[in-house]
Design a protein around this motif. Structure first.
Motif, PDB file in Angstrom:
ATOM      1  N   SER A  64    -109.679 -47.930  11.319  1.00 32.28           N
ATOM      2  CA  SER A  64    -109.447 -47.296   9.971  1.00 32.28           C
ATOM      3  C   SER A  64    -109.152 -48.466   8.737  1.00 32.28           C
ATOM      4  O   SER A  64    -108.733 -49.562   8.948  1.00 32.28           O
ATOM      5  CB  SER A  64    -107.769 -46.607  10.198  1.00 32.28           C
ATOM      6  N   GLY A  65    -109.853 -48.282   7.613  1.00 33.78           N
ATOM      7  CA  GLY A  65    -110.026 -49.084   6.390  1.00 33.78           C
ATOM      8  C   GLY A  65    -108.939 -48.358   5.514  1.00 33.78           C
ATOM      9  O   GLY A  65    -107.882 -47.912   5.589  1.00 33.78           O
ATOM     10  N   PHE A  66    -110.014 -48.066   4.465  1.00 31.95           N
ATOM     11  CA  PHE A  66    -109.247 -47.257   3.383  1.00 31.95           C
ATOM     12  C   PHE A  66    -109.096 -45.696   3.868  1.00 31.95           C
ATOM     13  O   PHE A  66    -109.535 -45.288   4.665  1.00 31.95           O
ATOM     14  CB  PHE A  66    -110.236 -47.072   2.094  1.00 31.95           C
ATOM     15  N   ARG A  67    -107.916 -45.301   3.358  1.00 26.73           N
ATOM     16  CA  ARG A  67    -107.697 -43.855   3.785  1.00 26.73           C
ATOM     17  C   ARG A  67    -107.349 -42.905   2.283  1.00 26.73           C
ATOM     18  O   ARG A  67    -106.442 -43.696   1.492  1.00 26.73           O
ATOM     19  CB  ARG A  67    -106.278 -43.671   4.526  1.00 26.73           C
ATOM     20  N   SER A  68    -107.905 -42.014   2.054  1.00 25.11           N
ATOM     21  CA  SER A  68    -107.253 -41.114   0.771  1.00 25.11           C
ATOM     22  C   SER A  68    -105.915 -40.707   1.199  1.00 25.11           C
ATOM     23  O   SER A  68    -105.413 -40.695   2.267  1.00 25.11           O
ATOM     24  CB  SER A  68    -108.499 -40.123   0.561  1.00 25.11           C
ATOM     25  N   ALA A  95     -92.234 -50.567   5.157  1.00 24.11           N
ATOM     26  CA  ALA A  95     -90.743 -50.046   4.985  1.00 24.11           C
ATOM     27  C   ALA A  95     -89.835 -51.344   5.291  1.00 24.11           C
ATOM     28  O   ALA A  95     -88.829 -51.415   4.906  1.00 24.11           O
ATOM     29  CB  ALA A  95     -90.552 -48.945   5.834  1.00 24.11           C
ATOM     30  N   ALA A  96     -90.340 -52.304   6.024  1.00 16.00           N
ATOM     31  CA  ALA A  96     -89.600 -53.265   6.286  1.00 16.00           C
ATOM     32  C   ALA A  96     -89.159 -54.266   5.190  1.00 16.00           C
ATOM     33  O   ALA A  96     -89.971 -54.416   4.328  1.00 16.00           O
ATOM     34  CB  ALA A  96     -89.886 -53.930   7.553  1.00 16.00           C
ATOM     35  N   GLN A 142     -95.949 -43.034   5.358  1.00 15.33           N
ATOM     36  CA  GLN A 142     -96.086 -42.095   4.084  1.00 15.33           C
ATOM     37  C   GLN A 142     -96.730 -42.705   3.146  1.00 15.33           C
ATOM     38  O   GLN A 142     -97.410 -42.090   2.460  1.00 15.33           O
ATOM     39  CB  GLN A 142     -94.956 -41.159   3.875  1.00 15.33           C
ATOM     40  N   LYS A 143     -96.481 -44.035   2.727  1.00 20.41           N
ATOM     41  CA  LYS A 143     -96.758 -44.875   1.611  1.00 20.41           C
ATOM     42  C   LYS A 143     -97.637 -45.990   2.206  1.00 20.41           C
ATOM     43  O   LYS A 143     -97.293 -47.197   2.262  1.00 20.41           O
ATOM     44  CB  LYS A 143     -95.616 -45.331   0.837  1.00 20.41           C
TER      45      LYS A 143
END
Length: 185
Positions: A109-113, A22-23, A129-130
């Motif tokens: 944590s790596g990939f997240r669905s 977001a930044a 969120q994104k």
């Protein structure tokens, strides 16, 4: 240190049985210098799997190793596998060299669905969120032989991608999106 092309040692027994911002930005993560070999060493804390591999050899990414990385960094909650951006591995390699670590990255944590990310976002406002995790462009890690603040400083000093510092949760977020930094819990 590593043997040419074929060096791929993985503790992936569990994987075989499973089948498987977001930044404002100033720029995007760049590719590192062209060395002969680039490697990565990771322990996935949620699956118990370990991986150590040369993923880049003499100017080329090694597709079979990239495929293994995709599985290693899968969403452990859903089992979903997604391509990991190779620049993320380049960033880990650079951080490893800069910190002179002898240890493997501990992966939080790596990939997240999208489903997993939405669930985590509902639980915590600190989960974007994104998130770049959903695009295979982010990883949350720590190194057992490097103080977290030193890991954070090393990653920031590279000026490549996003770097989040989470001292209470004991990890550093790295991504290959726009260059930015922040602190969380």
């Amino acid at each position: 240190m590593f043997k040419r092309r074929g060096f791929l040692t993985m503790g992936l027994g569990a994987m075989a049985s499973a089948g498987f911002a977001a930044a404002p930005s100033f720029g995007w993560a760049d590719t590192p210098s062209q060395s002969q070999f680039r490697s990565v060493s990771m322990n996935n804390l949620h699956t118990g799997e370990s991986m150590e591999a040369v993923y880049w050899d003499g100017g080329d990414y090694l597709p079979d190793v990239l495929d293994a990385v995709n599985v290693h960094l899968r969403d452990y909650r859903t089992g979903d596998v997604h391509p990991i951006d190779p620049r993320l591995l380049d960033l880990l390699d650079s951080v490893s060299e800069l910190t002179e670590t002898k240890a493997s990255f501990e992966v939080i944590s790596g990939f997240r669905s999208a489903r997993t990310n939405a669930m985590l976002h509902e639980r915590s406002a600190e989960v974007a969120q994104k998130s770049f995790h959903v695009q295979g462009m982010a990883i949350d890690v720590r190194l057992p032989d490097v103080e977290l603040r030193h890991l954070h400083a090393a990653a920031q000093s590279l000026g490549r991608g996003g770097v989040g510092f989470y001292p209470e949760s004991n990890f550093v977020h790295l991504d290959v999106g726009p260059v930015r930094s922040w602190s969380g819990a």
